[in-house]
Design an enzyme around this catalytic site. Structure first.
Site, PDB file in Angstrom:
ATOM      1  N   HIS A 169       0.820  -1.212   0.000  1.00  0.00           N
ATOM      2  CA  HIS A 169       0.000   0.000   0.000  1.00  0.00           C
ATOM      3  C   HIS A 169       0.857   1.266   0.000  1.00  0.00           C
ATOM      4  CE1 HIS A 169      -2.128   3.156   2.428  1.00  0.00           C
ATOM      5  NE2 HIS A 169      -2.999   2.989   1.464  1.00  0.00           N
TER       6      HIS A 169
ATOM      7  N   GLU B 176       2.020   1.928  -3.371  1.00  0.00           N
ATOM      8  CA  GLU B 176       0.920   2.484  -4.182  1.00  0.00           C
ATOM      9  C   GLU B 176       0.887   4.013  -4.040  1.00  0.00           C
ATOM     10  OE1 GLU B 176      -3.075   3.962  -3.461  1.00  0.00           O
ATOM     11  OE2 GLU B 176      -3.195   1.888  -2.743  1.00  0.00           O
ATOM     12  N   HIS B 177       1.030   4.510  -2.824  1.00  0.00           N
ATOM     13  CA  HIS B 177       1.094   5.968  -2.630  1.00  0.00           C
ATOM     14  C   HIS B 177       2.307   6.568  -3.351  1.00  0.00           C
ATOM     15  CE1 HIS B 177      -1.655   7.150   0.884  1.00  0.00           C
ATOM     16  NE2 HIS B 177      -2.027   5.943   0.536  1.00  0.00           N
TER      17      HIS B 177
ATOM     18  N   GLU C 186      -3.744   8.147   7.366  1.00  0.00           N
ATOM     19  CA  GLU C 186      -4.792   7.312   6.764  1.00  0.00           C
ATOM     20  C   GLU C 186      -5.160   6.178   7.728  1.00  0.00           C
ATOM     21  OE1 GLU C 186      -3.771   5.656   2.954  1.00  0.00           O
ATOM     22  OE2 GLU C 186      -5.682   4.602   2.766  1.00  0.00           O
TER      23      GLU C 186
END
Lengths: 455, 467
Positions: A70, A73-74, A150
């Protein structure tokens, strides 16, 4: 500007423009470098949804590096050797496109939605960042803080989400589905630029990727564009069969309680370890029907029994996540009304499940469930982005375009006996993780947030 | 353009997809060959104004590509019509419209929907009650019959009222300590004291138990009428068939709604920071100030201005300053909220408690800076280019088209608005932006509402009107 203006201004009218009315056929092929391509034509509006799916997710992370899929992905939005930070997003924005990305246990996907004449532009940029990513600590470190925020927003601020995370960990004792997609907080804090690049070089390669284009396009034209863009990206890693540590057949039921002063409304939820569509197609489709019969809205068993007939619950439902590479979860949940003890609610829920496992569904409710599932497949065709996601997720979890197409026919063939059979075999205590979310012990209900005025 | 359907720009990596799939239950689906077998006959190329023999108007896009029909309706007059001491009536009433109507009790009504996979639901917002219908075109008859019953003769049986009330109360208890919801409720309460907009749309734990069947029936009787009704239909239904069906569905409604007048209002408490203490690691915040109503001639330039502030998911000033440069938050956004009786600019974000004060200061400074210095020519050109180019993305499914057609009717923008909209955006000049920024600058103070354990607020609140 004038070209853009024209395309957009005709948007609404174009939905209604005369078109062949037969449902368009899904096309698929594979590029020489091994990248898979799926094209889903939908000519009702002059726009396209362009997605690239990588066959890698949080379950492919090494122990100790949870969250790296993840986090990467950022970081994929931080620029490449050819296109420095921000350029891709700026171009997407200038052409009126929308973009985003998401990470799951089994895949990571990037997408843009643009007017059809800009398809080649976004394909070029996406192909470039498949191998050209450049990272510096200057961009990596603030982005790690973003991910931590997040996590706070999704999980740490919410006791219910914390309990779900714990339930997932309790379900998977050996398989890596047990760690959260976003990562454990302490491990996120340790992730760095080198971790991200190592993960990137291992998994981001055309032979590990799937291109899905849905919208106002012709398959042949997409093929030509794909060869011109993605087709020129060399393989840089070999892909292996995706074999994760297998979750053993569970033997003991697991029960979790989270009691927290912030909980205003208690809830009961339970997940069972069940097969995914990829591994047990017949069982999986029967589980889809079972989820409908048991918890598909206010005509379903759980709602009719717990909410309507017995008045024990304020709400109740069921779900099943069939799209998964490995053994997945089937869930049931209920929200108790005030003064209803959790044990009483759970006993009533158990009785509903036991009855269904013993007698199977009635003819009318089986028919209702199947009608709903088949109709959903038609409703899904109304949205190109939805279709793109369905095909992408299916292919990224080891199933095929034909599987997706055949699914409604498979639903139609499910019998009452099939539903009873999967309920009997899978909805058993040893496969279950049962979670209770409760107010802090000794308190009837949560203390609400206290007003505290500052001019 | 309708900001109410605008993406609010929660940026990268949304919910892990497995969550979405689980929520939808339908993880697998397909392109089955159920498309119309008739030859190409989608002859309609424009939005049609269909007027029934009885005078009821709907906007229709007739498209036969897929065998389905999407319909969106709105009755103007929503939660703002709630009795002052009973917030939540509109919301509860809307939830009950498909829980028994005419000869059908709740169970029979829900069975009828389920048998044909008809989707029908109603929701209240501040200024309207919205209804949404989706059906396979082969079931359009029964679907329209259910719509008719739901709006013309809802039953509000005791069993259904109690059951839905319990569901509503559970939802309210669930969100008692949800930081972002509480921040939003606190913002409205502080901004609109003694006005319907200040009350909770879903009601409160105190008000919902007091709502009676009579309250619900009275709301339905006063609000569900023909003169405040807007209708949009998209899909596989011909205008000749829709016309008479409109009379069938809505002809029995009262001619006129009996709405309670709602006064226009401007937000109070600007320049202050409200804090609700909650033991969580991250502070959620909602901020807002005076914006413009939809019928304001400067609305389009204001919309473009907001896009540059916090409307754009990846290139807005707030995204760059709050998220990208400093890593303060995952999501930060702003949007215009043109209510019927108040024009607002609203926004939100969430950051760890330790950096809450810094974030408040930064957002205030960025807002004021944009209003004072304005954007560059290039920034404006980029914003316009995005807004123009992305307009078509609002029209790529029947459901989305129907929502757009409904909103254009509600906003009274004219049936040709879709053809004009991009020209309106293209025409916005730097002078227009400066003019509208000047209007925002007349009172640029923002009200912040924070929930969490924020630190670093000293001096940030303090009633300053610096914005």
């Amino acid at each position: 500007m004038p070209a853009l203006l024209l395309a957009a201004a005709t948007g609404a009218a174009a939905l209604a423009a005369p078109r062949p009315s037969e449902a368009a056929e899904v096309a698929q092929y594979t590029l020489d470098n091994g990248m898979q391509v799926v094209v889903v034509p939908d000519h009702r509006a002059p726009v396209v949804t362009h997605m690239v799916w990588y066959r890698v997710g949080s379950a492919d992370e090494q122990p100790g590096k949870s969250g790296i899929a993840h986090f990467l992905e950022h970081l994929m939005f931080k620029g490449t050797a050819s296109h420095p930070a921000g350029e891709f997003s700026q171009v997407v924005s200038q052409i009126g496109g929308q973009e985003n990305a998401f990470t799951s246990t089994d895949y990571t996907a990037y997408f843009q939605r643009v007017a059809k004449e800009h398809l080649k532009t976004v394909m070029g940029f996406e192909a470039d960042r498949m191998t050209g990513l450049v990272l510096t600590d200057e961009v990596v470190l603030p982005e790690r803080d973003v991910v931590l925020e997040e996590r706070r927003m999704r999980t740490d601020n919410d006791p219910g989400a914390q309990l779900s995370e714990a339930a997932q960990a309790a379900m998977y004792t050996n398989h890596p589905y047990g760690h959260p997609i976003i990562g454990w907080e302490d491990e996120i804090k340790q992730l760095n630029r080198e971790d991200a690049l190592a993960f990137y070089k291992r998994f981001y390669t055309p032979n590990n990727a799937i291109l899905v284009v849905a919208g106002d396009v012709e398959p042949e034209a997409v093929k030509a564009l794909a060869e011109e863009t993605y087709g020129k990206v060399a393989r840089r890693a070999e892909t292996a069969e995706r074999v994760r540590p297998k979750e053993p057949t569970p033997r003991a039921e697991r029960r979790l309680v989270l009691a927290d002063a912030r909980v205003g409304q208690p809830s009961l939820s339970r997940a069972y370890l069940v097969p995914a569509y990829r591994n047990e197609k017949k069982d999986s489709v029967a589980l889809d029907v079972l989820a409908q019969v048991l918890g598909g809205g206010s005509t379903a068993r759980l709602y009719r029994e717990l909410v309507v007939a017995q008045g024990l619950a304020a709400g109740a439902g069921a779900w099943y996540q069939s799209t998964s590479l490995d053994d997945t979860r089937f869930g049931v949940s209920a929200t108790p009304r005030p003064d209803v003890a959790m044990d009483k609610l759970e006993a009533a829920m158990d009785a509903v499940i036991a009855k269904l496992a013993a007698d199977g569904p009635e003819a009318a409710e089986l028919e209702r469930a199947k009608t709903r599932l088949v109709a959903e497949a038609i409703y899904a065709q109304d949205n190109q982005a939805t279709l793109a996601r369905i095909y992408g997720a299916a292919l990224a979890t080891g199933t095929t375009v034909d599987d997706v197409k055949n699914w409604p026919d498979e639903v139609k063939q499910v019998t009452a006996e099939d539903v009873k059979d999967v309920a009997r075999r899978y909805l058993v205590p040893s496969r279950a993780v049962t979670s209770q979310l409760l107010p802090a012990r000794g308190e009837a209900a949560a203390a609400p947030a206290t007003p505290d005025k500052r001019s | 353009m309708s900001t109410r359907h605008q993406d609010r720009g929660t940026a990268v990596s949304p919910a892990p997809a497995r969550k979405l799939l689980a929520a939808g239950l339908i993880a697998m689906t397909a392109l089955v060959s159920l498309a119309p077998t008739s030859p190409a006959q989608s002859e309609t190329t424009r939005i049609q104004r269909v007027v029934s023999p009885g005078g009821i108007e709907a906007w229709l896009v007739h498209d036969t590509t897929l065998p389905l029909v999407a319909m969106e309706v709105a009755f103007l007059g929503g939660g703002a019509q709630d009795p002052a001491d009973k917030p939540g009536v509109a919301s509860l009433a809307a939830s009950l419209l498909d829980e028994g109507a005419g000869d059908l009790d709740a169970r029979a009504f829900q069975d009828k929907m389920a048998e044909k996979a008809i989707e029908l639901r109603f929701d209240a917002s501040r200024d309207m009650v919205g209804g949404s219908l989706r059906t396979l075109s082969e079931n359009v008859g029964p679907a329209f019959e259910l719509m008719k019953l739901a709006v013309a003769s809802p039953r509000f049986d005791d069993e259904a009222v109690e059951r839905i009330r319990q569901g509503q109360l559970a939802n309210l208890r669930r969100r008692v300590n949800d930081p972002s919801t509480q921040a939003s409720l606190a913002w409205s309460a502080k901004a609109f004291p003694n006005h319907p907009y200040g009350r909770p749309l879903a009601g409160s734990l105190e008000s919902v138990p007091t709502i009676t069947r009579g309250d619900l029936a009275a709301f339905a009787k006063k609000t569900l009428a023909r003169d405040n009704l807007k209708i949009a239909v998209v899909g596989d239904i011909a205008p000749e068939k829709l016309g008479p069906a409109l009379d069938e569905m809505f002809g029995a409604l009262p001619a006129k709604a009996e709405l309670t007048p709602v006064p226009d209002v401007t937000p109070q408490g600007l320049g202050t920071v409200e804090v609700k203490t909650l033991d969580v690691p991250q502070t959620s915040m909602v901020f807002g100030g005076i914006g413009l109503k939809r019928n304001d001639p400067d609305f389009i330039p204001a919309f473009v201005l907001n896009h540059m502030l916090g409307g754009s998911a990846f290139s807005s000033r707030l995204f760059k300053e709050v998220r990208e440069k400093r890593g303060l938050a995952y999501s930060v956004y702003s949007h215009l909220a043109p209510l019927d009786h108040a024009g607002l600019i609203l926004g939100g974000t969430a950051t760890k408690n330790e950096r809450a004060g810094e974030t408040v200061d930064l957002i205030r400074a960025e807002y004021l800076k944009l209003l004072t210095e304005g954007p560059s020519e290039e920034e404006l050109a980029d914003a316009k280019s995005y807004l123009i180019g992305s307009f078509a993305l609002r029209f790529d499914s029947s459901a989305k088209v129907a929502s757009q057609l409904l909103q254009i009717q509600i906003d009274d923008l004219g049936i040709d608005y879709i053809d004009r909209r991009n020209e309106l955006v293209a025409a916005v000049t730097l002078d227009d932006i400066k003019r509208v920024a000047g209007r925002f600058r007349e009172n640029p103070a923002l009200l912040f509402s924070l929930v969490g354990k924020p630190e670093g607020l000293a001096g940030a609140g303090n009633g300053s009107s610096g914005g």
